[in-house]
Design a protein around this motif. Structure first.
Motif, mmCIF file in Angstrom:
data_model
loop_
_atom_site.group_PDB
_atom_site.id
_atom_site.type_symbol
_atom_site.label_atom_id
_atom_site.label_comp_id
_atom_site.label_asym_id
_atom_site.label_seq_id
_atom_site.Cartn_x
_atom_site.Cartn_y
_atom_site.Cartn_z
ATOM 1 N N SER A 160 19.613 111.533 -53.254
ATOM 2 C CA SER A 160 18.445 111.588 -54.092
ATOM 3 C C SER A 160 19.787 112.755 -55.645
ATOM 4 N N PRO A 161 19.425 112.687 -57.297
ATOM 5 C CA PRO A 161 19.992 113.420 -57.764
ATOM 6 C C PRO A 161 19.443 115.001 -57.625
ATOM 7 N N ALA A 215 26.209 105.485 -56.927
ATOM 8 C CA ALA A 215 25.241 106.459 -57.565
ATOM 9 C C ALA A 215 24.367 107.174 -56.750
ATOM 10 N N TRP A 216 23.960 108.158 -57.914
ATOM 11 C CA TRP A 216 22.337 109.076 -56.710
ATOM 12 C C TRP A 216 21.478 109.254 -57.809
ATOM 13 N N CYS A 217 20.555 108.520 -56.688
ATOM 14 C CA CYS A 217 19.146 107.744 -57.729
ATOM 15 C C CYS A 217 18.016 108.257 -57.434
ATOM 16 N N ALA A 374 8.094 114.152 -52.106
ATOM 17 C CA ALA A 374 8.745 114.854 -51.550
ATOM 18 C C ALA A 374 10.541 114.399 -52.356
ATOM 19 N N THR A 375 10.106 113.451 -53.288
ATOM 20 C CA THR A 375 11.167 113.145 -54.560
ATOM 21 C C THR A 375 11.951 114.456 -55.307
ATOM 22 N N ASP A 376 10.340 115.180 -55.948
ATOM 23 C CA ASP A 376 10.959 116.429 -56.413
ATOM 24 C C ASP A 376 11.422 117.942 -55.727
ATOM 25 N N ARG A 377 11.283 117.916 -54.582
ATOM 26 C CA ARG A 377 12.392 118.352 -53.760
ATOM 27 C C ARG A 377 13.665 117.993 -53.079
#
Length: 418
Positions: A160-161, A215-217, A374-377
């Motif tokens: 994840s970025p 890519a960091w996505c 979780a994405t926000d973390r």
């Protein structure tokens, strides 16, 4: 001993090896792009020139991943030539020898691993798959690299970025004593076009962007965004070569068992499903009752699966199944994101189909989504809502990946329905 000109290295690999003199040296990008070989060569050169003070450490998610990702390449004479005979390691040992220097191996599966570093003074460290180790371990490792001129070498695939490694280090490279090199699949000239095509077939969507494009996505939205009932749902099944079963255990949550079959047409089919939801039926079941119900369901189908893969957290139920004589029991492989990737690759290739009778799974798949919190973390995790048959399917699909992976590139066959 080490002639870089004699090795099949790309210009980018050679450039990164020659410039890996910062405190933190990080190779990131797609799978099989050449970053691991470049980083290992840079690390070995540092070992050869390091002074006598301070420890040399190799870290990874586990000792097994260190052996696979670090020592198997280092001991491959086709990759490292004469250097390979100067690398000694006994499988399972926590130390190794590289060019006569003792190297300590440290697995870092969780935050408790940080304690293994306390009190150490290190001069060199190599980290395999850096995004998979805890942030606290990484921070402690940097603190332990206190010898003048100490260096850290690390590799990783993108994540994840918002991952801590991206936000705290890669994005701040200009502020830190850090050098990073980004590799894409095209940066490895030794790969054949056929291999690249096969590898690309194994990764779809999010994973293709990360593992192939480097890519960091962000993982967001529907997990199986390729799901299409008109493509993936069938009302008839072909003859099957064999079957496996996956079970997601629940008491207050639904219990789900799915039957996976390998068709003679070289496709996988979720052939049948058995579920019990105590909240809707207002009736709880014991482990013994669940065991008998699964046996009755399979007997009614007239099928004995080769293996039954059980939710690894359901220890008491696994014991009950074993006591009741169910054959071929195994703990399911529960690498969540890798398991999701396996299911996604099959769906994208139209190699995983679902029988119309599997109502629970058909209800869950369209809404199976990434957890935005979780994405926000900076983490990848599915929402833990209405995922029981989806989990059972993930268990059985990913646990049998070695059996079906070749189907992703094999031509499909026609088969008469049964």
């Amino acid at each position: 001993m080490l002639d870089l000109d004699a090795l099949p290295l790309s210009r980018k690999q050679l450039r990164s090896i020659g410039r890996a003199t910062a405190r933190i040296n990080l190779w990131h990008g797609s799978v099989r792009s050449g970053k691991t070989i470049a980083s290992l060569l840079a690390f070995v050169i540092a070992v050869a020139t390091a002074g006598p003070s301070g420890l040399i450490i190799i870290c990874g998610r586990s000792l097994q991943t260190i052996e696979r990702n670090v020592f198997e390449p280092l001991q491959d004479t086709a990759l490292f030539g004469p250097l390979a005979k100067h690398v000694q390691h006994t499988r399972g040992a926590t130390t190794a020898t590289i060019l006569g220097r003792t190297v300590h191996l440290v697995g870092a599966a969780d935050t408790r691993a940080e304690g293994r570093l306390r009190g150490l003074t290190a001069q060199l460290a190599y980290v395999d798959e850096a995004t998979l180790i805890p942030e606290g371990f990484w921070t402690q490792l940097l603190a332990r690299l206190s010898v003048p001129g100490a260096r850290l070498y690390a590799t990783t695939n993108p994540d994840s970025p918002r991952h801590w490694l991206k936000v705290g280090y890669l994005d701040r490279a200009h502020e830190l004593n850090l050098r990073a090199w980004h590799f894409k699949l095209a940066d490895n000239p030794s790969l054949s076009a056929e291999y690249v095509a096969d590898l690309t077939a194994e990764y779809v969507g999010l994973w293709r962007r990360r593992m192939i494009d480097g890519a960091w996505c962000v993982a967001e939205g529907a997990i199986y965004d390729m799901w299409d009932e008109s493509r993936h749902v069938v009302t008839e099944l072909p003859a099957m070569r064999r079957h496996w079963c996956g079970i997601d255990y629940g008491t207050t949550n639904p219990f789900s068992a799915v039957l996976l079959g390998e068709g003679v047409d070289d496709r996988l089919y979720v052939c049948a499903e058995w579920r019990h939801d105590s909240r809707t039926t207002h009736r709880s079941m014991t482990d013994a009752q669940y065991s008998r119900a699964v046996r009755k369901w399979l007997d009614t189908l007239g099928i004995t699966p080769e293996w039954t893969f059980i939710d690894p957290s359901a220890a008491s139920f696994s014991t009950q199944m074993w006591q009741d004589g169910h054959p071929g029991l195994a703990r399911a492989t529960n690498d969540v994101v890798d398991g999701i990737r396996s299911v996604a690759a099959l769906l994208a290739a139209d190699r995983l189909l679902v029988h119309a009778s599997c109502a629970g799974l058909l209800d869950e798949l369209p809404g199976y989504s990434w957890d935005p919190k979780a994405t926000d973390r900076g983490e990848d995790a599915p929402l833990k809502i209405d995922d029981h048959s989806a989990d059972a399917t993930r268990y059985v699909v990913h646990s049998t990946a070695h059996e079906w992976r070749h189907l992703l590139t094999a031509p499909a066959k026609e088969a008469a329905a049964t």
